[in-house]
Design a protein around this motif. Structure first.
Motif, short mmCIF file in Angstrom:
data_model
loop_
_atom_site.label_atom_id
_atom_site.label_comp_id
_atom_site.label_asym_id
_atom_site.label_seq_id
_atom_site.Cartn_x
_atom_site.Cartn_y
_atom_site.Cartn_z
N LEU A 1 -4.91 4.14 -4.49
CA LEU A 1 -3.58 3.74 -4.96
C LEU A 1 -3.65 3.04 -6.30
O LEU A 1 -2.89 3.37 -7.23
CB LEU A 1 -2.93 2.82 -3.92
N ILE B 1 -1.76 4.38 -9.49
CA ILE B 1 -0.56 3.62 -9.86
C ILE B 1 -0.77 2.93 -11.20
O ILE B 1 0.12 2.90 -12.05
CB ILE B 1 -0.20 2.59 -8.77
N GLN C 1 4.71 -3.33 -11.57
CA GLN C 1 5.41 -2.10 -11.25
C GLN C 1 6.06 -2.18 -9.86
O GLN C 1 5.49 -2.75 -8.92
CB GLN C 1 4.45 -0.91 -11.28
N VAL D 1 6.93 -0.31 -6.64
CA VAL D 1 6.40 0.85 -5.92
C VAL D 1 7.20 1.06 -4.65
O VAL D 1 7.29 0.17 -3.80
CB VAL D 1 4.91 0.66 -5.58
N ALA E 1 0.04 -1.38 -1.06
CA ALA E 1 0.54 -1.63 -2.41
C ALA E 1 0.78 -3.12 -2.62
O ALA E 1 0.45 -3.68 -3.68
CB ALA E 1 1.82 -0.84 -2.66
N TYR F 1 1.23 -5.13 -6.24
CA TYR F 1 2.43 -4.50 -6.79
C TYR F 1 3.69 -5.03 -6.09
O TYR F 1 3.62 -5.59 -5.00
CB TYR F 1 2.36 -2.98 -6.61
N VAL G 1 7.06 3.81 -9.43
CA VAL G 1 6.21 4.78 -8.72
C VAL G 1 6.76 5.00 -7.31
O VAL G 1 7.09 4.03 -6.62
CB VAL G 1 4.74 4.29 -8.62
N VAL H 1 5.61 6.55 -3.73
CA VAL H 1 4.47 7.04 -2.95
C VAL H 1 5.00 7.54 -1.60
O VAL H 1 6.04 7.09 -1.11
CB VAL H 1 3.40 5.94 -2.73
N LYS I 1 0.53 14.93 -7.53
CA LYS I 1 1.09 13.91 -8.42
C LYS I 1 2.00 14.56 -9.46
O LYS I 1 1.71 15.64 -9.97
CB LYS I 1 -0.06 13.18 -9.13
#
Length: 219
Positions: free
Chosen positions: A36, A40, A46, A48, A62, A67, A112, A114, A209
């Motif tokens: 991750l 990332i 960020q 997420v 995360a 994050y 981001v 996920v 991705k």
């Protein structure tokens, strides 16, 4: 697919209490976290979003990595389990019960997205991915963790009537990648993850991705 919503929600609400012990505790969390962070990036500011978070496996990792972590799932029991685990481990995560086709986020607000083992459950992949695109910031990325090289047909979770309506039910990484491309994501890549074993169902995981293109301004 509203006619099936309650049936599907019931399935995952029933799985919620034991899902983490049955599946997630078999995973090597250190390897998952390393992957991750690698994809990332180093910027821990960020935001997420773990789409279809379930009991919060990716959202927890995360947050552990530093994050700003958010998780969304439409099954209330899954969200309750995710919150309980976060409380037990003192993780600050915003878990939301909601519909990934009508996300409660502003445009261009997520860095981001996920998700893990989610793409096969989507009834209208292109429509759903466009909604996810809406909330991603320009230059934002989507990371889809999907099973690769299934040893046999993946187990059924729903009735046959529902399963027949899932376009990506038994898709491979190339098909997942093509769906991202068709929807408008750029910089599509497929990364095999042999270090993440798929146990008895599939050989290993793969990461598909994509990126939301940064549109250049014109004078």
């Amino acid at each position: 697919m509203a006619t099936f919503d309650e049936e599907i929600k019931t399935v995952w609400n029933q799985h919620a209490k034991h899902y983490d012990k049955k599946h997630n505790q078999r995973e090597d969390r250190d390897i998952w976290k390393q992957i991750l962070v690698e994809h990332i990036g180093k910027d821990k500011n960020q935001r997420v979003l773990d789409m279809g978070t379930g009991t919060g496996f990716l959202a927890h990792l995360a947050a552990e990595a530093g994050y700003r972590s958010v998780g969304i799932d439409f099954a209330e029991n899954m969200v309750a389990q995710a919150k309980e685990i976060a409380n037990e481990t003192n993780l600050d995560i915003d878990f939301i019960q909601g519909d990934w086709n009508e996300l409660p986020f502003e445009n261009d607000s997520i860095d981001v997205i996920v998700n893990r083992l989610i793409m096969w459950t989507v009834f209208t992949p292109e429509e759903t991915l466009r909604e996810w695109w809406r909330v991603l910031k320009p230059g934002g990325r989507i990371l889809c963790f999907c099973p690769e090289d299934a040893k046999e047909r993946m187990p059924s979770h729903y009735t046959e009537a529902i399963e027949k309506l899932l376009p990506l039910r038994n898709a491979n990484s190339v098909q997942f990648a093509q769906t991202l491309k068709t929807t408008g994501y750029q910089q599509i890549s497929i990364t095999e993850l042999p270090e993440l074993c798929g146990d008895k169902l599939f050989r290993h995981w793969a990461l598909i991705k994509g990126e939301k293109e940064i549109m250049s301004s014109t004078n």
